[in-house]
Write an enzyme that holds these catalytic residues in place. Structure first.
Site, PDB file in Angstrom:
ATOM      1  N   ASP A   8       0.858  -1.179   0.000  1.00  0.00           N
ATOM      2  CA  ASP A   8       0.000   0.000   0.000  1.00  0.00           C
ATOM      3  C   ASP A   8       0.901   1.238   0.000  1.00  0.00           C
ATOM      4  O   ASP A   8       2.123   1.128  -0.178  1.00  0.00           O
ATOM      5  CB  ASP A   8      -1.021  -0.042   1.162  1.00  0.00           C
ATOM      6  CG  ASP A   8      -0.384   0.182   2.531  1.00  0.00           C
ATOM      7  OD1 ASP A   8       0.852   0.310   2.619  1.00  0.00           O
ATOM      8  OD2 ASP A   8      -1.143   0.223   3.520  1.00  0.00           O
ATOM      9  N   CYS A  65       2.937  -3.124   4.165  1.00  0.00           N
ATOM     10  CA  CYS A  65       2.088  -1.996   4.574  1.00  0.00           C
ATOM     11  C   CYS A  65       2.835  -1.268   5.691  1.00  0.00           C
ATOM     12  O   CYS A  65       4.032  -1.487   5.868  1.00  0.00           O
ATOM     13  CB  CYS A  65       0.694  -2.462   4.985  1.00  0.00           C
ATOM     14  SG  CYS A  65       0.627  -3.508   6.451  1.00  0.00           S
ATOM     15  N   THR A  67       2.826  -1.468   8.989  1.00  0.00           N
ATOM     16  CA  THR A  67       3.350  -2.346  10.046  1.00  0.00           C
ATOM     17  C   THR A  67       3.537  -3.784   9.590  1.00  0.00           C
ATOM     18  O   THR A  67       4.186  -4.565  10.293  1.00  0.00           O
ATOM     19  CB  THR A  67       2.350  -2.389  11.215  1.00  0.00           C
ATOM     20  OG1 THR A  67       1.077  -2.829  10.684  1.00  0.00           O
ATOM     21  CG2 THR A  67       2.184  -1.030  11.871  1.00  0.00           C
ATOM     22  N   HIS A  98      10.272 -23.556   9.906  1.00  0.00           N
ATOM     23  CA  HIS A  98       9.336 -24.278  10.768  1.00  0.00           C
ATOM     24  C   HIS A  98       7.877 -24.164  10.328  1.00  0.00           C
ATOM     25  O   HIS A  98       7.097 -25.067  10.578  1.00  0.00           O
ATOM     26  CB  HIS A  98       9.451 -23.772  12.214  1.00  0.00           C
ATOM     27  CG  HIS A  98      10.719 -24.213  12.898  1.00  0.00           C
ATOM     28  ND1 HIS A  98      10.918 -24.088  14.256  1.00  0.00           N
ATOM     29  CD2 HIS A  98      11.854 -24.788  12.400  1.00  0.00           C
ATOM     30  CE1 HIS A  98      12.118 -24.572  14.570  1.00  0.00           C
ATOM     31  NE2 HIS A  98      12.714 -24.981  13.466  1.00  0.00           N
ATOM     32  N   HIS A 133       7.862 -30.537  11.838  1.00  0.00           N
ATOM     33  CA  HIS A 133       7.230 -29.261  11.489  1.00  0.00           C
ATOM     34  C   HIS A 133       6.133 -29.458  10.447  1.00  0.00           C
ATOM     35  O   HIS A 133       5.143 -28.746  10.429  1.00  0.00           O
ATOM     36  CB  HIS A 133       8.286 -28.270  10.992  1.00  0.00           C
ATOM     37  CG  HIS A 133       9.359 -28.045  12.003  1.00  0.00           C
ATOM     38  ND1 HIS A 133       9.112 -27.482  13.233  1.00  0.00           N
ATOM     39  CD2 HIS A 133      10.683 -28.367  11.996  1.00  0.00           C
ATOM     40  CE1 HIS A 133      10.227 -27.438  13.934  1.00  0.00           C
ATOM     41  NE2 HIS A 133      11.195 -27.974  13.209  1.00  0.00           N
TER      42      HIS A 133
HETATM   43  C1  RB5 Z   1      -1.882   2.873   6.464  1.00  0.00           C
HETATM   44  O1  RB5 Z   1      -1.817   4.130   7.063  1.00  0.00           O
HETATM   45  C2  RB5 Z   1      -1.629   1.783   7.487  1.00  0.00           C
HETATM   46  O2  RB5 Z   1      -2.661   1.715   8.398  1.00  0.00           O
HETATM   47  C3  RB5 Z   1      -1.440   0.451   6.800  1.00  0.00           C
HETATM   48  O3  RB5 Z   1      -0.369   0.538   5.925  1.00  0.00           O
HETATM   49  C4  RB5 Z   1      -1.097  -0.744   7.660  1.00  0.00           C
HETATM   50  O4  RB5 Z   1      -0.033  -0.463   8.514  1.00  0.00           O
HETATM   51  C5  RB5 Z   1      -2.190  -1.407   8.354  1.00  0.00           C
HETATM   52  O5  RB5 Z   1      -1.983  -2.416   9.045  1.00  0.00           O
END
Ligand code: RB5
Length: 155
Positions: A8, A65, A67, A98, A133
């Protein structure tokens, strides 16, 4: 090996690093974008990538994305997908060795590009160890089938 890649807007800055590693290892990329920092919704991108893995157009998927968490949540809704959110090299190695992870979700914000580069390299190069595993990963598949039957009201 073919790798489906999706990011994203929050993963946009790190996509070049990931592309470089995939191509450097001699793998093919199925690039699903997004191709600019304009905001998009991560569930749409994650869905597109995992469908490529499930229909065999790609062998594995990589998602980026902010996180890694949202993309990872979406990917793991799909039976047959084992998505590992990895923010360090140890997790990347173990996710393959694993857990036989077939999708990697990366953090795109607040992380060094060099760290993601190492994570991708390790994740793409590490083989599943099988053995005990495999028995455990097979249990995930069994659970998916069981849950699907329960949802369909057959149990
Ligand atoms: C976008 O701002 C952010 O929320 C998205 O990239 C992601 O981290 C969501 O989990």
């Amino acid at each position: 090996m073919k790798i489906a890649l999706g990011n994203d807007h929050a993963g946009y800055e790190q996509r070049e690093v990931v592309l470089r590693v995939i191509e450097g290892l001699g793998y093919e990329v199925v690039d699903l974008g997004t191709f600019s920092p304009e905001p998009v919704d991560y569930p749409d991108i994650a869905e597109a990538v995992v469908r490529k893995v499930l229909n065999g157009e790609a062998d594995r998927g990589i998602l980026i994305c902010g996180t890694g968490i949202g993309m990872g949540m979406v990917a793991n809704k799909f039976p047959g997908i084992r998505c590992s959110v990895c923010t360090d090299e140890y997790a990347a190695r173990m996710a393959r060795a694993h857990n036989n992870a077939n999708v990697l979700a990366l953090r795109g914000r607040e992380i060094d590009k060099a760290v993601n580069e190492r994570i991708v390299r390790i994740w793409l190069s590490t083989h599943f160890e099988g053995g005990r595993h495999k028995r455990r990963v097979d249990k995930i598949t069994t659970l998916e089938e069981q849950i699907a039957r329960e949802i369909c009201g057959k149990d």
